[in-house]
Scaffold this active site. Structure first.
Site, mmCIF file in Angstrom:
data_model
loop_
_atom_site.group_PDB
_atom_site.id
_atom_site.type_symbol
_atom_site.label_atom_id
_atom_site.label_comp_id
_atom_site.label_asym_id
_atom_site.label_seq_id
_atom_site.Cartn_x
_atom_site.Cartn_y
_atom_site.Cartn_z
ATOM 1 N N ARG A 104 -6.131 59.776 21.476
ATOM 2 C CA ARG A 104 -5.187 60.824 21.121
ATOM 3 C C ARG A 104 -4.560 61.342 22.406
ATOM 4 O O ARG A 104 -5.259 61.740 23.321
ATOM 5 C CB ARG A 104 -5.989 61.932 20.428
ATOM 6 C CG ARG A 104 -5.207 62.826 19.550
ATOM 7 C CD ARG A 104 -6.155 63.719 18.776
ATOM 8 N NE ARG A 104 -6.792 64.722 19.619
ATOM 9 C CZ ARG A 104 -7.056 65.956 19.215
ATOM 10 N NH1 ARG A 104 -6.759 66.331 17.989
ATOM 11 N NH2 ARG A 104 -7.638 66.809 20.011
ATOM 12 N N THR A 108 0.625 65.536 23.232
ATOM 13 C CA THR A 108 1.338 65.497 21.942
ATOM 14 C C THR A 108 0.388 65.456 20.750
ATOM 15 O O THR A 108 0.810 65.689 19.617
ATOM 16 C CB THR A 108 2.229 64.253 21.866
ATOM 17 O OG1 THR A 108 1.371 63.089 21.862
ATOM 18 C CG2 THR A 108 3.189 64.157 23.050
ATOM 19 N N ASP A 200 -15.482 67.759 22.417
ATOM 20 C CA ASP A 200 -14.968 66.387 22.438
ATOM 21 C C ASP A 200 -16.120 65.420 22.149
ATOM 22 O O ASP A 200 -17.002 65.214 22.992
ATOM 23 C CB ASP A 200 -14.333 66.085 23.795
ATOM 24 C CG ASP A 200 -13.610 64.757 23.776
ATOM 25 O OD1 ASP A 200 -14.271 63.728 23.480
ATOM 26 O OD2 ASP A 200 -12.396 64.728 24.018
ATOM 27 N N ASP A 203 -16.688 62.405 24.637
ATOM 28 C CA ASP A 203 -17.243 62.826 25.926
ATOM 29 C C ASP A 203 -18.696 63.248 25.792
ATOM 30 O O ASP A 203 -19.527 62.969 26.669
ATOM 31 C CB ASP A 203 -16.414 63.974 26.505
ATOM 32 C CG ASP A 203 -15.087 63.485 27.050
ATOM 33 O OD1 ASP A 203 -14.982 62.286 27.391
ATOM 34 O OD2 ASP A 203 -14.138 64.294 27.126
HETATM 35 O O1 LIG Z 1 -7.690 63.763 13.958
HETATM 36 P P1 LIG Z 1 -7.132 63.595 15.328
HETATM 37 O O2 LIG Z 1 -6.272 64.743 15.743
HETATM 38 O O3 LIG Z 1 -6.454 62.276 15.535
HETATM 39 O O4 LIG Z 1 -8.368 63.689 16.348
HETATM 40 C C1 LIG Z 1 -9.566 63.029 16.131
HETATM 41 C C2 LIG Z 1 -9.763 61.916 17.121
HETATM 42 O O5 LIG Z 1 -9.928 62.445 18.442
HETATM 43 C C3 LIG Z 1 -11.137 61.936 19.002
HETATM 44 O O6 LIG Z 1 -10.940 60.769 19.684
HETATM 45 P P2 LIG Z 1 -10.304 60.733 21.164
HETATM 46 O O7 LIG Z 1 -8.819 60.536 21.105
HETATM 47 O O8 LIG Z 1 -10.785 61.911 21.950
HETATM 48 O O9 LIG Z 1 -10.874 59.393 21.741
HETATM 49 P P3 LIG Z 1 -12.368 59.068 22.220
HETATM 50 O O10 LIG Z 1 -13.176 58.891 20.960
HETATM 51 O O11 LIG Z 1 -12.223 57.829 23.006
HETATM 52 O O12 LIG Z 1 -12.853 60.229 23.048
HETATM 53 C C4 LIG Z 1 -12.003 61.705 17.773
HETATM 54 O O13 LIG Z 1 -13.083 60.856 18.014
HETATM 55 C C5 LIG Z 1 -11.021 61.166 16.783
HETATM 56 O O14 LIG Z 1 -10.815 59.772 16.891
HETATM 57 O O1 LIG Z 2 -12.435 68.916 18.141
HETATM 58 C C1 LIG Z 2 -12.103 67.742 18.362
HETATM 59 C C2 LIG Z 2 -10.840 67.231 17.996
HETATM 60 C C3 LIG Z 2 -10.555 65.932 18.275
HETATM 61 N N1 LIG Z 2 -11.464 65.157 18.895
HETATM 62 C C4 LIG Z 2 -12.678 65.636 19.264
HETATM 63 O O2 LIG Z 2 -13.495 64.895 19.830
HETATM 64 N N2 LIG Z 2 -12.971 66.914 18.992
HETATM 65 MG MG LIG Z 3 -12.464 62.104 22.903
#
Ligand SMILES: O=P(O)(O)OC[C@H]1O[C@H](OP(=O)(O)OP(=O)(O)O)[C@H](O)[C@@H]1O
Ligand SMILES: O=c1cc[nH]c(=O)[nH]1
Ligand SMILES: [Mg+2]
Length: 209
Positions: A104, A108, A200, A203
């Protein structure tokens, strides 16, 4: 319209509280995500079809129930979804695993797809898409778009923490998909994080912050 089910079993609520706590470290976070997913899988699998088999117990012959060989695919949305895969495989060990890479954009909040690798017969499989967080819904919607483009028709989405905004968006875009969550939280903040949420998830699972 697919269902939206919050799985608020006491064990799930208790374990979710453990990982929401900001003092929960990576090791425990990973273990408890795994445990919650197994507890959820028990109910997500509730409508898996059964068939009869003839067996013999030590006492008598009987007609007994067995899973009808329906094929399952678990598809984590990378990265954080990886933390939920083993929890389902513990109960459905014959499932195949696909991967959809999605990040994400922090500014944006738009999702970007960077990897898709699925079982070849994905169109024949019951697909469980897993990702701990359903925030705006953008990542889940794009992942399910990618699955449908490749022929998947029977899809369930399993997350830990959901936001009302994401549930609404996902149900509008993919009304055929059942959504299972361990919690429905209050709202998204200005950075797109779920409030109160758990931060997150990627993370926290992988210790990258
Ligand atoms: O519903 P949304 O607004 O799309 O957000 C949710 C997404 O954000 C996080 O991933 P992230 O982009 O942080 O990637 P990661 O799992 O690699 O940390 C989470 O694991 C989802 O995939
Ligand atoms: O709260 C949130 C939203 C998006 N992705 C995450 O990992 N946590
Ligand atoms: Mg993430």
């Amino acid at each position: 319209m697919g269902k939206f089910q919050v799985m608020d079993h006491p064990l799930i609520q208790h374990k979710l509280t453990i990982i929401r706590n900001k003092n929960c470290g990576t090791k425990v976070f990973r273990e408890v995500v795994d445990e919650i997913t197994t507890l959820m899988a028990y109910d997500v699998a509730r409508d898996m079809p059964l068939e009869d088999v003839e067996i013999e117990t030590p006492i008598a012959k009987m007609t007994a129930k067995t899973l009808s060989g329906k094929k399952v695919a678990v598809v984590p949305i990378l990265r954080a979804g990886i933390g939920m895969v083993d929890g389902i495989l513990k109960l459905i060990p014959a499932a195949k695993v696909g991967h959809i890479g999605m990040y994400r954009d922090e500014e944006t909040l738009e999702p970007h797809e960077y990897f898709v690798k699925l079982p070849a017969d994905i169109e024949q499989r019951q697909v469980f898409v897993v990702d701990p967080m359903l925030a705006t819904g953008g990542s889940a919607i794009m992942a399910i778009d990618a699955l449908k483009k490749r022929g998947a028709t029977n899809i369930k989405f399993v997350c830990l923490v959901s936001a009302p905004e994401g549930v609404k968006a996902l149900r509008e875009k993919h009304p055929d998909v059942d959504i299972y969550a361990a919690a429905l939280d209050d709202h998204l903040n200005e950075d797109g994080y779920i409030v109160p949420g758990l931060g997150d998830a990627g993370d926290r699972l992988f210790g990258t912050k």
